[in-house]
Scaffold this motif. Sequence first.
Motif, PDB file in Angstrom:
ATOM      1  N   LEU A  84       0.823  -1.205   0.000  1.00 29.85           N
ATOM      2  CA  LEU A  84       0.000   0.000   0.000  1.00 29.85           C
ATOM      3  C   LEU A  84       0.860   1.259   0.000  1.00 29.85           C
ATOM      4  O   LEU A  84       0.577   2.224  -0.725  1.00 29.85           O
ATOM      5  CB  LEU A  84      -0.938  -0.013   1.203  1.00 29.85           C
ATOM      6  CG  LEU A  84      -2.007   1.052   1.264  1.00 29.85           C
ATOM      7  CD1 LEU A  84      -2.904   0.997   0.024  1.00 29.85           C
ATOM      8  CD2 LEU A  84      -2.851   0.860   2.512  1.00 29.85           C
ATOM      9  N   LEU A  85       1.941   1.253   0.776  1.00 25.88           N
ATOM     10  CA  LEU A  85       2.857   2.393   0.778  1.00 25.88           C
ATOM     11  C   LEU A  85       3.517   2.573  -0.590  1.00 25.88           C
ATOM     12  O   LEU A  85       3.688   3.697  -1.064  1.00 25.88           O
ATOM     13  CB  LEU A  85       3.937   2.212   1.844  1.00 25.88           C
ATOM     14  CG  LEU A  85       3.536   2.489   3.284  1.00 25.88           C
ATOM     15  CD1 LEU A  85       4.707   2.187   4.213  1.00 25.88           C
ATOM     16  CD2 LEU A  85       3.077   3.916   3.452  1.00 25.88           C
ATOM     17  N   GLN A  86       3.866   1.463  -1.233  1.00 27.98           N
ATOM     18  CA  GLN A  86       4.465   1.535  -2.566  1.00 27.98           C
ATOM     19  C   GLN A  86       3.473   2.121  -3.565  1.00 27.98           C
ATOM     20  O   GLN A  86       3.842   2.939  -4.409  1.00 27.98           O
ATOM     21  CB  GLN A  86       4.909   0.133  -3.014  1.00 27.98           C
ATOM     22  CG  GLN A  86       5.624   0.116  -4.346  1.00 27.98           C
ATOM     23  CD  GLN A  86       6.984   0.776  -4.277  1.00 27.98           C
ATOM     24  OE1 GLN A  86       7.741   0.544  -3.353  1.00 27.98           O
ATOM     25  NE2 GLN A  86       7.290   1.596  -5.269  1.00 27.98           N
ATOM     26  N   GLU A  91       1.579   6.624  -6.882  1.00 29.56           N
ATOM     27  CA  GLU A  91       0.515   7.565  -7.247  1.00 29.56           C
ATOM     28  C   GLU A  91       0.922   9.016  -6.979  1.00 29.56           C
ATOM     29  O   GLU A  91       0.482   9.916  -7.659  1.00 29.56           O
ATOM     30  CB  GLU A  91      -0.772   7.238  -6.488  1.00 29.56           C
ATOM     31  CG  GLU A  91      -1.421   5.935  -6.895  1.00 29.56           C
ATOM     32  CD  GLU A  91      -1.930   5.960  -8.318  1.00 29.56           C
ATOM     33  OE1 GLU A  91      -2.388   7.022  -8.789  1.00 29.56           O
ATOM     34  OE2 GLU A  91      -1.861   4.901  -8.981  1.00 29.56           O
ATOM     35  N   ALA A  92       1.772   9.229  -5.965  1.00 32.56           N
ATOM     36  CA  ALA A  92       2.250  10.579  -5.654  1.00 32.56           C
ATOM     37  C   ALA A  92       3.467  10.947  -6.500  1.00 32.56           C
ATOM     38  O   ALA A  92       4.008  12.048  -6.350  1.00 32.56           O
ATOM     39  CB  ALA A  92       2.597  10.691  -4.176  1.00 32.56           C
ATOM     40  N   ASP A 108       2.035  12.672   4.769  1.00 34.28           N
ATOM     41  CA  ASP A 108       0.692  13.239   4.597  1.00 34.28           C
ATOM     42  C   ASP A 108       0.504  13.883   3.224  1.00 34.28           C
ATOM     43  O   ASP A 108      -0.552  13.747   2.609  1.00 34.28           O
ATOM     44  CB  ASP A 108       0.412  14.267   5.706  1.00 34.28           C
ATOM     45  CG  ASP A 108       0.325  13.609   7.079  1.00 34.28           C
ATOM     46  OD1 ASP A 108       0.014  12.395   7.130  1.00 34.28           O
ATOM     47  OD2 ASP A 108       0.568  14.303   8.085  1.00 34.28           O
ATOM     48  N   SER A 109       1.530  14.577   2.741  1.00 36.42           N
ATOM     49  CA  SER A 109       1.397  15.208   1.430  1.00 36.42           C
ATOM     50  C   SER A 109       1.333  14.159   0.318  1.00 36.42           C
ATOM     51  O   SER A 109       0.568  14.307  -0.647  1.00 36.42           O
ATOM     52  CB  SER A 109       2.539  16.193   1.178  1.00 36.42           C
ATOM     53  OG  SER A 109       3.769  15.512   1.092  1.00 36.42           O
ATOM     54  N   LYS A 115      -4.561  10.304  -2.900  1.00 39.71           N
ATOM     55  CA  LYS A 115      -6.024  10.211  -2.754  1.00 39.71           C
ATOM     56  C   LYS A 115      -6.753  10.899  -3.910  1.00 39.71           C
ATOM     57  O   LYS A 115      -7.898  10.569  -4.192  1.00 39.71           O
ATOM     58  CB  LYS A 115      -6.466  10.840  -1.429  1.00 39.71           C
ATOM     59  CG  LYS A 115      -6.313   9.930  -0.241  1.00 39.71           C
ATOM     60  CD  LYS A 115      -6.892  10.589   1.000  1.00 39.71           C
ATOM     61  CE  LYS A 115      -6.779   9.696   2.204  1.00 39.71           C
ATOM     62  NZ  LYS A 115      -7.314  10.331   3.414  1.00 39.71           N
ATOM     63  N   GLN A 116      -6.098  11.836  -4.573  1.00 41.21           N
ATOM     64  CA  GLN A 116      -6.735  12.510  -5.702  1.00 41.21           C
ATOM     65  C   GLN A 116      -6.864  11.585  -6.908  1.00 41.21           C
ATOM     66  O   GLN A 116      -7.783  11.740  -7.703  1.00 41.21           O
ATOM     67  CB  GLN A 116      -5.932  13.760  -6.097  1.00 41.21           C
ATOM     68  CG  GLN A 116      -5.950  14.839  -5.040  1.00 41.21           C
ATOM     69  CD  GLN A 116      -5.004  15.977  -5.382  1.00 41.21           C
ATOM     70  OE1 GLN A 116      -4.286  15.926  -6.372  1.00 41.21           O
ATOM     71  NE2 GLN A 116      -5.016  17.014  -4.542  1.00 41.21           N
TER      72      GLN A 116
END
Length: 137
Positions: A84-86, A91-92, A108-109, A115-116
Motif C-alpha cells: 500500500l505504501l508503494q 501515485e504521488a 501526509d502530502s 487520494k486525488q
Amino acid sequence: MANLASFLLFAETRMSDVNLRYKETATATSDTSLWMLIAAAIVIVSSLVAWQIQRRVARNAHSSVSLFSDLCYAHRINGKGCKLLQTIADEASLQQPAMLFLADHHFDSALATAKQTMTLKPDQLATIAMVRRRMFS
C-alpha cells in the motif's frame, strides 16, 4: 588327455552338486520408487534453499526498492502495508519511495496527492493509519 577328461568329469560333478543345491526362491528387491521420491525431494528442497539465498542476496543490493523494503522491515510493516505504501508513492510520483519515511508531513502530502488519483477502501485506510502510527509514534 586323461588329465583333461578327469578335469571335465570333476567340473561336471561340481556343477551338478551346485545345481542340486540351487533352489528358485523369490527374493525381495528394493523398491526404487521410494528412492526416486527421496531424490526428487532433495532436489526440490535444494532448489528452494538456493532460491531463498538468491532472493536474500538480491534484497541486500543497493537500490531504492531495497531501501524501501528495509525501512518497512525496520518499522515492522507487513506485506500488505508495504504494498500500500508503494502504491501511494507511485501515485504521488515520488522518485524515491523511502521519502515517505522521512517525516510525517512528507507522508501526509504524498497521501493527499495519492487520494486525488485513487480511491481507498476502509480496510486500506485502517492499514494506512496503522502504518502511520508505527512510523511516526
